[in-house]
Enzyme design. Structure first.
Site, mmCIF file in Angstrom:
data_model
loop_
_atom_site.group_PDB
_atom_site.id
_atom_site.type_symbol
_atom_site.label_atom_id
_atom_site.label_comp_id
_atom_site.label_asym_id
_atom_site.label_seq_id
_atom_site.Cartn_x
_atom_site.Cartn_y
_atom_site.Cartn_z
ATOM 1 N N TYR A 85 -19.778 44.507 23.919
ATOM 2 C CA TYR A 85 -18.822 43.434 24.103
ATOM 3 C C TYR A 85 -19.356 42.629 25.259
ATOM 4 O O TYR A 85 -19.877 43.077 26.078
ATOM 5 C CB TYR A 85 -17.379 44.048 24.802
ATOM 6 C CG TYR A 85 -16.517 42.860 24.869
ATOM 7 C CD1 TYR A 85 -15.807 42.549 24.018
ATOM 8 C CD2 TYR A 85 -16.487 42.369 26.334
ATOM 9 C CE1 TYR A 85 -14.921 41.093 24.339
ATOM 10 C CE2 TYR A 85 -15.599 41.440 26.852
ATOM 11 C CZ TYR A 85 -14.910 40.757 25.585
ATOM 12 O OH TYR A 85 -13.909 39.554 25.893
ATOM 13 N N LYS A 107 -11.150 33.245 19.434
ATOM 14 C CA LYS A 107 -9.710 33.045 18.883
ATOM 15 C C LYS A 107 -9.225 31.795 18.487
ATOM 16 O O LYS A 107 -8.732 31.550 17.596
ATOM 17 C CB LYS A 107 -8.779 33.646 20.280
ATOM 18 C CG LYS A 107 -8.947 35.193 20.411
ATOM 19 C CD LYS A 107 -8.398 35.559 21.650
ATOM 20 C CE LYS A 107 -9.025 37.070 21.714
ATOM 21 N NZ LYS A 107 -10.304 37.140 21.742
ATOM 22 N N LYS A 167 0.644 -1.133 -0.044
ATOM 23 C CA LYS A 167 -0.135 0.019 0.020
ATOM 24 C C LYS A 167 0.871 1.133 -0.075
ATOM 25 O O LYS A 167 1.806 1.376 0.763
ATOM 26 C CB LYS A 167 -0.802 -0.053 1.281
ATOM 27 C CG LYS A 167 -2.034 -1.069 1.189
ATOM 28 C CD LYS A 167 -3.238 -0.652 0.499
ATOM 29 C CE LYS A 167 -4.285 0.158 1.254
ATOM 30 N NZ LYS A 167 -5.307 0.484 0.666
ATOM 31 N N GLU A 181 -6.344 13.128 1.741
ATOM 32 C CA GLU A 181 -7.462 12.365 2.637
ATOM 33 C C GLU A 181 -7.412 13.494 3.800
ATOM 34 O O GLU A 181 -8.661 13.816 4.232
ATOM 35 C CB GLU A 181 -6.963 11.130 2.945
ATOM 36 C CG GLU A 181 -7.455 10.041 2.054
ATOM 37 C CD GLU A 181 -7.141 8.811 2.216
ATOM 38 O OE1 GLU A 181 -7.577 7.887 2.034
ATOM 39 O OE2 GLU A 181 -5.891 8.841 2.901
HETATM 40 N N1 ARG Z 1 -9.583 38.366 26.652
HETATM 41 C C1 ARG Z 1 -10.446 39.077 26.349
HETATM 42 C C2 ARG Z 1 -11.127 38.935 24.906
HETATM 43 O O1 ARG Z 1 -10.289 37.994 24.569
HETATM 44 C C3 ARG Z 1 -10.257 40.575 26.368
HETATM 45 C C4 ARG Z 1 -11.373 41.548 26.551
HETATM 46 C C5 ARG Z 1 -11.789 41.416 27.805
HETATM 47 N N2 ARG Z 1 -12.796 42.470 27.968
HETATM 48 C C6 ARG Z 1 -13.326 42.220 29.249
HETATM 49 N N3 ARG Z 1 -14.217 43.424 29.529
HETATM 50 N N4 ARG Z 1 -13.435 41.358 30.053
HETATM 51 O O2 ARG Z 1 -12.275 39.028 24.450
#
Ligand code: ARG
Length: 489
Positions: free
Chosen positions: A337, A345, A303, A310
């Site tokens: 936020y 991330k 093989k 793949e």
């Molecule tokens: N480590 C945080 C992030 O990735 C940074 C921002 C944090 N801000 C806060 N108000 N806790 O988003």
């Protein structure tokens, strides 16, 4: 938490130090965070890869604060000096990343304050981690998009190289994975060049919307200091400034659209992978890929498995999964936020890593590696032109050509189609190709058929006849090759 840890966490911070995150806002808190919660909420062990963007953003911010008279020139100089030291510490591996300091931003700021004292504490004037992180991710992604653009170009060049060497090589074109019509292998390769060209365009488009500055939006509402946001954008090479502070700190659609563009690109790689896998199976034998992209079997000595294509096909699922993760992350978040956004991330980083590795490996696997001694690329895919051509002779790939021939003799296309179906049936029962039927037999299907029919029944005749823009005739393929070469030069 042990007594010893509790004591150290509870101890009063020294004047110039910020050793634990709790100390960034400690006065309000009556108890330290548990280790589990620290681990759960911290991001430093993955977001530390943003450190260069974080420092670049901080330096641009500090420069502007000084220019606006918000901090002194000497504080600005101290911040620059501290950041230069931090840069070399991180580069040398001497920098100590602390889980207690939660993320890349607090780690770097704490070290800056340790190094330069009060000037370090002034850096965060008119800024919040919310606009800071949004800026960092955008800056970092901008750089990655540029690298991906280069890799997409390399892959296209590899495909164009293979196309150029195989303009006259004929393989069966498939629809429904059934033999359909003969096509030039070069033409087939250039189909992928078109896909990756569009992927590169999509990346460039995402870059435009990514390269916009959130900094100066502060936590969510803007700030009371007379910031010059345009100046910061210019320093950072960004094309504009986010115009709404709430949107600036909360939005991650640039990351989502990047991952969508990456997913599409991986889907294209996955389709190519699937073809390579099929083509190199013994039943096809159309191509070989270099041994270094294959592995053996621990039980079957004969093989050689196409592990790389793949895996690329498999990793496409992973990237599409990241797109689902990111888009779902955004859903249901109220302005502005929210900590949910910290979860942007890992999928984003993994998407970038997976896409870059995949593009790099495919550029080499398809087009080969440059041999500095000869100046030639070596070790790309090997094409077995004979096997491709043999396969194209099966399955009546020129049946449409016979129908077109009859149309040119005056038959309506539908009638020609039906006539040829009879001819194919006859050839099938004789277990031969249409081109192997004697003229008298062919004439039995329609009297308009003459000796010149054999030209259109040949693979090469069929190929040459498709001489319309975008068609598979070698003349067209060469024209497309020239267009791509000029574009990729
Ligand atoms: N480590 C945080 C992030 O990735 C940074 C921002 C944090 N801000 C806060 N108000 N806790 O988003």
């Amino acid at each position: 938490m042990s007594k010893a840890q509790a004591t150290s966490a509870d101890s009063a911070p020294s004047h110039n130090q910020l050793d634990t995150k709790a100390q960034a806002w400690s006065a309000l808190f009556s108890e330290p965070m548990s280790d589990l919660v620290k681990r759960y909420t911290s991001s430093v062990f993955f977001d530390k890869r943003l450190w260069q963007a974080d420092i670049a953003g901080s330096l641009a911010h500090a420069e502007m604060l000084a220019a606006q008279g918000i901090i002194s020139a000497s504080d600005h100089a101290s911040i620059q000096r501290g950041m230069a030291q931090i840069t070399s510490e991180i580069e040398s591996g001497a920098f100590e990343w602390k889980l207690d300091l939660e993320d890349v931003h607090l780690n770097i700021e704490a070290r800056l304050t340790q190094l330069v004292g009060d000037a370090g504490k002034r850096l965060h004037t008119g800024r919040s981690r919310n606009d800071q992180v949004a800026t960092d991710v955008r800056l970092w992604l901008r750089g990655e998009i540029d690298l991906i653009g280069d890799l997409l170009k390399e892959l296209q060049v590899s495909l164009v190289d293979v196309a150029e060497q195989n303009v006259e090589v004929i393989l069966p074109g498939f629809t429904h994975l059934q033999v359909a019509q003969p096509v030039s292998f070069g033409h087939h390769m250039l189909a992928y060049v078109e896909m990756f060209k569009r992927d590169a365009e999509r990346m460039a488009d995402v870059r435009r919307r990514t390269n916009v500055l959130p900094l100066g939006s502060a936590a969510l509402a803007g700030t009371t200091y007379p910031l010059d946001r345009e100046r910061v954008a210019k320093t950072l090479g960004m094309e504009g400034v986010c115009q709404n502070s709430l949107d600036a700190v909360s939005d991650r659609d640039f990351a989502i659209e990047f991952t969508a563009a990456a997913s599409l690109c991986m889907v294209h790689v996955s389709r190519l992978s699937e073809e390579l896998i099929i083509w190199m199976s013994q039943n096809f034998g159309f191509i070989k890929i270099a041994d270094r992209f294959t592995t053996g079997s621990s039980i079957m000595p004969q093989k050689k498995n196409p592990d790389v294509p793949e895996l690329a096909r498999g990793k496409t699922g992973r990237v599409v999964g990241h797109l689902m993760g990111l888009i779902t992350l955004m859903k249901g978040q109220p302005l502005a936020y929210n900590k949910d956004n910290q979860e942007d991330k890992e999928p984003l980083f993994d998407t970038v890593d997976t896409l870059k590795d995949t593009l790099r490996i495919f550029a080499e696997m398809v087009g080969g590696q440059l041999n500095p001694a000869t100046g030639q690329k070596e070790g790309g895919i090997t094409v077995n032109a004979q096997a491709m051509e043999q396969a194209a002779l099966k399955g009546y790939a020129t049946a449409t050509d016979l129908a077109d021939y009859l149309v040119k003799k005056g038959l309506p296309f539908r009638d020609a189609h039906e006539t040829v179906a009879h001819a194919v049936k006859a050839a099938t029962s004789h277990a031969c190709d249409l081109s192997e039927l004697p003229l008298t037999v062919l004439q039995g299907f329609h009297p308009a058929i003459e000796k010149d029919v054999y030209e259109c029944l040949s693979l090469r005749g069929s190929l040459n006849a498709r001489n319309t823009l975008g068609g598979t005739a070698p003349a067209q393929v060469r024209a497309q090759l020239a267009r791509h070469r000029a574009r990729l030069a």
